[in-house]
Each structure stands twice: as structure tokens, then as C-alpha cells.
Design an enzyme around this catalytic site. Sequence first.
Site, PDB file in Angstrom:
ATOM      1  N   ARG A 124      -0.471  -8.715  13.972  1.00 49.26           N
ATOM      2  CA  ARG A 124      -0.883  -7.758  12.973  1.00 49.26           C
ATOM      3  C   ARG A 124      -2.295  -8.559  11.618  1.00 49.26           C
ATOM      4  NH1 ARG A 124       4.503  -4.740  10.740  1.00 49.26           N
ATOM      5  NH2 ARG A 124       3.364  -4.100   9.541  1.00 49.26           N
ATOM      6  N   ARG A 142      11.724  -2.000  10.839  1.00 53.71           N
ATOM      7  CA  ARG A 142      11.106  -1.069  11.636  1.00 53.71           C
ATOM      8  C   ARG A 142      10.623  -2.381  12.954  1.00 53.71           C
ATOM      9  NH1 ARG A 142       5.458  -0.319   8.611  1.00 53.71           N
ATOM     10  NH2 ARG A 142       4.095  -0.625  10.326  1.00 53.71           N
ATOM     11  N   ARG A 171      11.283  -5.719   5.367  1.00 58.52           N
ATOM     12  CA  ARG A 171      11.109  -4.260   5.079  1.00 58.52           C
ATOM     13  C   ARG A 171      12.174  -3.044   5.538  1.00 58.52           C
ATOM     14  NH1 ARG A 171       5.601  -2.156   4.820  1.00 58.52           N
ATOM     15  NH2 ARG A 171       5.345  -2.564   6.981  1.00 58.52           N
ATOM     16  N   ARG A 212      -9.089   1.069   8.915  1.00 61.73           N
ATOM     17  CA  ARG A 212      -8.923  -0.194   9.631  1.00 61.73           C
ATOM     18  C   ARG A 212      -9.643  -1.122  10.429  1.00 61.73           C
ATOM     19  NH1 ARG A 212      -3.176   0.040   8.914  1.00 61.73           N
ATOM     20  NH2 ARG A 212      -2.311  -1.610  10.224  1.00 61.73           N
ATOM     21  N   LYS A 252       0.788  -1.254   0.186  1.00 67.73           N
ATOM     22  CA  LYS A 252       0.465  -0.142  -0.501  1.00 67.73           C
ATOM     23  C   LYS A 252       1.233   0.972   0.087  1.00 67.73           C
ATOM     24  CE  LYS A 252      -2.077  -0.810   3.975  1.00 67.73           C
ATOM     25  NZ  LYS A 252      -1.053  -2.157   4.139  1.00 67.73           N
TER      26      LYS A 252
HETATM   27  P1  ADP Z   1       1.693  -1.877   3.447  1.00 66.29           P
HETATM   28  O1  ADP Z   1       2.370  -0.452   3.088  1.00 66.29           O
HETATM   29  O2  ADP Z   1       1.219  -2.249   2.855  1.00 66.29           O
HETATM   30  O3  ADP Z   1       2.662  -1.980   4.816  1.00 66.29           O
HETATM   31  P2  ADP Z   1       4.568  -1.688   1.619  1.00 66.29           P
HETATM   32  O4  ADP Z   1       4.573  -0.485   0.493  1.00 66.29           O
HETATM   33  O5  ADP Z   1       5.083  -0.930   2.644  1.00 66.29           O
HETATM   34  O6  ADP Z   1       3.590  -2.318   2.095  1.00 66.29           O
HETATM   35  O7  ADP Z   1       5.094  -3.052   0.722  1.00 66.29           O
HETATM   36  C1  ADP Z   1       5.953  -3.779   2.030  1.00 66.29           C
HETATM   37  C2  ADP Z   1       7.408  -4.277   1.690  1.00 66.29           C
HETATM   38  O8  ADP Z   1       7.454  -4.716   0.041  1.00 66.29           O
HETATM   39  C3  ADP Z   1       7.877  -3.435   1.583  1.00 66.29           C
HETATM   40  O9  ADP Z   1       9.847  -3.608   1.428  1.00 66.29           O
HETATM   41  C4  ADP Z   1       8.173  -3.389  -0.418  1.00 66.29           C
HETATM   42  O10 ADP Z   1       9.712  -2.295  -1.192  1.00 66.29           O
HETATM   43  C5  ADP Z   1       8.057  -4.430  -0.737  1.00 66.29           C
HETATM   44  N1  ADP Z   1       6.922  -4.185  -2.126  1.00 66.29           N
HETATM   45  C6  ADP Z   1       6.098  -3.559  -1.778  1.00 66.29           C
HETATM   46  N2  ADP Z   1       5.533  -3.823  -3.557  1.00 66.29           N
HETATM   47  C7  ADP Z   1       5.910  -5.146  -3.563  1.00 66.29           C
HETATM   48  C8  ADP Z   1       6.145  -6.081  -5.505  1.00 66.29           C
HETATM   49  N3  ADP Z   1       5.156  -5.553  -5.575  1.00 66.29           N
HETATM   50  N4  ADP Z   1       7.216  -7.085  -5.398  1.00 66.29           N
HETATM   51  C9  ADP Z   1       8.153  -7.102  -4.305  1.00 66.29           C
HETATM   52  N5  ADP Z   1       8.009  -6.260  -2.774  1.00 66.29           N
HETATM   53  C10 ADP Z   1       7.291  -5.702  -2.809  1.00 66.29           C
HETATM   54  P1  ADP Z   2       0.566  -1.768   7.888  1.00 64.54           P
HETATM   55  O1  ADP Z   2       0.568  -0.664   6.565  1.00 64.54           O
HETATM   56  O2  ADP Z   2       2.539  -2.319   7.198  1.00 64.54           O
HETATM   57  O3  ADP Z   2       0.526  -2.959   8.366  1.00 64.54           O
HETATM   58  P2  ADP Z   2       1.253   0.551   8.843  1.00 64.54           P
HETATM   59  O4  ADP Z   2       2.633   1.599   9.446  1.00 64.54           O
HETATM   60  O5  ADP Z   2      -0.219   1.163   8.679  1.00 64.54           O
HETATM   61  O6  ADP Z   2       1.553  -0.775   8.532  1.00 64.54           O
HETATM   62  O7  ADP Z   2       0.876   0.878  10.823  1.00 64.54           O
HETATM   63  C1  ADP Z   2       1.858   0.051  11.685  1.00 64.54           C
HETATM   64  C2  ADP Z   2       0.758  -0.077  13.279  1.00 64.54           C
HETATM   65  O8  ADP Z   2       0.308   1.387  13.500  1.00 64.54           O
HETATM   66  C3  ADP Z   2      -0.046  -1.180  13.363  1.00 64.54           C
HETATM   67  O9  ADP Z   2       0.203  -2.448  13.665  1.00 64.54           O
HETATM   68  C4  ADP Z   2      -1.039  -0.584  14.654  1.00 64.54           C
HETATM   69  O10 ADP Z   2      -0.549  -0.248  15.638  1.00 64.54           O
HETATM   70  C5  ADP Z   2      -0.823   1.210  14.244  1.00 64.54           C
HETATM   71  N1  ADP Z   2      -1.931   2.026  12.936  1.00 64.54           N
HETATM   72  C6  ADP Z   2      -1.806   2.630  11.764  1.00 64.54           C
HETATM   73  N2  ADP Z   2      -2.368   3.385  11.179  1.00 64.54           N
HETATM   74  C7  ADP Z   2      -4.281   2.328  12.275  1.00 64.54           C
HETATM   75  C8  ADP Z   2      -4.759   2.717  12.001  1.00 64.54           C
HETATM   76  N3  ADP Z   2      -5.476   3.579  11.039  1.00 64.54           N
HETATM   77  N4  ADP Z   2      -6.036   2.298  13.280  1.00 64.54           N
HETATM   78  C9  ADP Z   2      -5.005   1.600  14.228  1.00 64.54           C
HETATM   79  N5  ADP Z   2      -3.767   1.286  13.935  1.00 64.54           N
HETATM   80  C10 ADP Z   2      -3.215   2.038  13.264  1.00 64.54           C
END
Ligand code: ADP
Ligand code: ADP
Length: 220
Positions: free
Chosen positions: A172, A161, A127, A88, A13
Site C-alpha cells: 500500500r 483489517r 489498528r 488517490r 486521516k
Molecule cells: P488512515 O485513515 O490515515 O489510514 P487511521 O486514522 O485509521 O489512519 O489511523 C491509523 C491507526 O493509527 C489507527 O489505529 C489509529 O487509532 C492510530 N492513530 C491515529 N492517529 C494517531 C495518533 N496521533 N497517535 C497514535 N495513534 C494514532
Molecule cells: P488507508 O487509509 O489505511 O490506506 P483505506 O481504507 O483508505 O486505507 O483504503 C484501503 C484500500 O481500499 C486501499 O488499499 C485500496 O485498495 C482501496 N481504496 C480506498 N480508497 C481508494 C481510492 N480512492 N482509489 C483506489 N483505491 C482505493
Amino acid sequence: MDLLLFGPPGAGKGTQAKLLVEALGVPQISTGDMMRAERSSGSELGQRFDAYMSKGALVPDAMVLELMEKRLRQDDASEGAIFDGYPRTVEQAEALHGLLGKLGRRIDRVVSIEVSLDVILDRVTGRRVCLDCGQTYHVRYSPPPESGVCAACGGSRIVQRKDDVEDVVRNRYEEYKAKTEPVLAYYQPRGVVVAVDGTGSLEEVSARIMAAIEGAAKGA
Ligand code: ADP
Ligand code: ADP
Ligand code: ZN
């Protein structure tokens, strides 16, 4: 245009939101990034966020709403936004409906990025993120520069992270299944949801997302 990028942790995302900012001309709004920024400021609010984040639990809806009310009042979000990692919970989706409604807006498209749990674990545990600008890297798929200097902002704080370790990722994912997945059912009857396959290269996924939002841009 108000776009929601939906999907489990690690679906891509944040990565895709950053690619879309320029194309759509609206900012990325990531509650996760906002909470991490608050946490690294050392504030009392940041410490309250951390109590949930470090365990992989969702932060309570009331705290998230307060954050979003402030964010949507900022000028850069006056024409729309790309919401990433928010809403969420169904309660958050209802609150967002209210906030956008007051501005005469609504979510135009929900792009649901689909990946399996294996892919999630592989992506999240590999990541790396820039503490200064939020740019995301992956140890194998998009490695951070060897110099340690962020390609996006020139900062030199690229880290893993602390919630990106397998145990916390599993929590999560449980939270996602129990509380976040129902958000899709909230949007489904509104006819705005499009599912895209989240596997393949960044460019492949990006092209699928562009195709999915084209209809919304034309008002379909
Ligand atoms: P989210 O915001 O949904 O948690 P991220 O955008 O941070 O996910 O992506 C999670 C990890 O996967 C990051 O390390 C990113 O560089 C990697 N990633 C994202 N899209 C791809 C893809 N299409 N192929 C391989 N790795 C990816
Ligand atoms: P990812 O996209 O990899 O799941 P995020 O950066 O979106 O990670 O979220 C990391 C953490 O921050 C979540 O596990 C939660 O604890 C908190 N968080 C982020 N966004 C929200 C939300 N909209 N509602 C509740 N908790 C959140
Ligand atoms: Zn950076």
C-alpha cells in the site's frame, strides 16, 4: 467547506476526519469505508473491490468515480465534505474537480498529514476497526474497550483489517508513493495545500489541522 485529508496509509486521516465532522458540520467521505461496506454486503461489486484491496493495490479509477458520483448526490454532502483517502491518483483528482465544479464547489483546503514509514507500520499493524461504524482503535494508543463493545456504536465486531498486516501495508505504501503522492503536486499550484506534522497525540494533531483550515474557512 470541502476539505481533503491527505497522507499515507495510517497517517491518521480517518481518525482526524471523524473528529472534524462535528466541528465543520459536513460528512466524512471515505472511499475505503465505502468499499469495505460494499464488500461486506457480499455484492458482486464488493468482490471486485476486494480483488484489489486484499493485495494492497488501488482500485481502478473508473470504479472509484462511479462510487463518488453517487455519493456526492446525497443530501448530506450538499454543503461540503471531508474527503479521506480520496483522491488517490491524479486522474481521481481531476475527476473530483469536474464533479465539484458542476456543483459550484472546489477543494478549499488540502491538509497533508506527514508521518514516517516507521510510524505508519506501527500505527497500521496495531489498528483495530469497528465493522459496524468504522470507529478506529489502536492496540496501544487507543485500545478498544475490554468488553469488545464499540464505544462509538455499541456494536461488538471490532477486528483487524486483513490488509493491515506488514506485507500488504508495504504494498500500500508503494502504491501511495507511486500514484498518490503526485496528487499533492496537482493541488500545490492552487495554493490550498498545508502540511501538518502527524506525530503526537490525537489532540495535538487535531489542533494543528484546525489551525491549518482556519485560513480556508475565512476565505484565505
Ligand atoms: P488512515 O485513515 O490515515 O489510514 P487511521 O486514522 O485509521 O489512519 O489511523 C491509523 C491507526 O493509527 C489507527 O489505529 C489509529 O487509532 C492510530 N492513530 C491515529 N492517529 C494517531 C495518533 N496521533 N497517535 C497514535 N495513534 C494514532
Ligand atoms: P488507508 O487509509 O489505511 O490506506 P483505506 O481504507 O483508505 O486505507 O483504503 C484501503 C484500500 O481500499 C486501499 O488499499 C485500496 O485498495 C482501496 N481504496 C480506498 N480508497 C481508494 C481510492 N480512492 N482509489 C483506489 N483505491 C482505493
Ligand atoms: Zn462501532
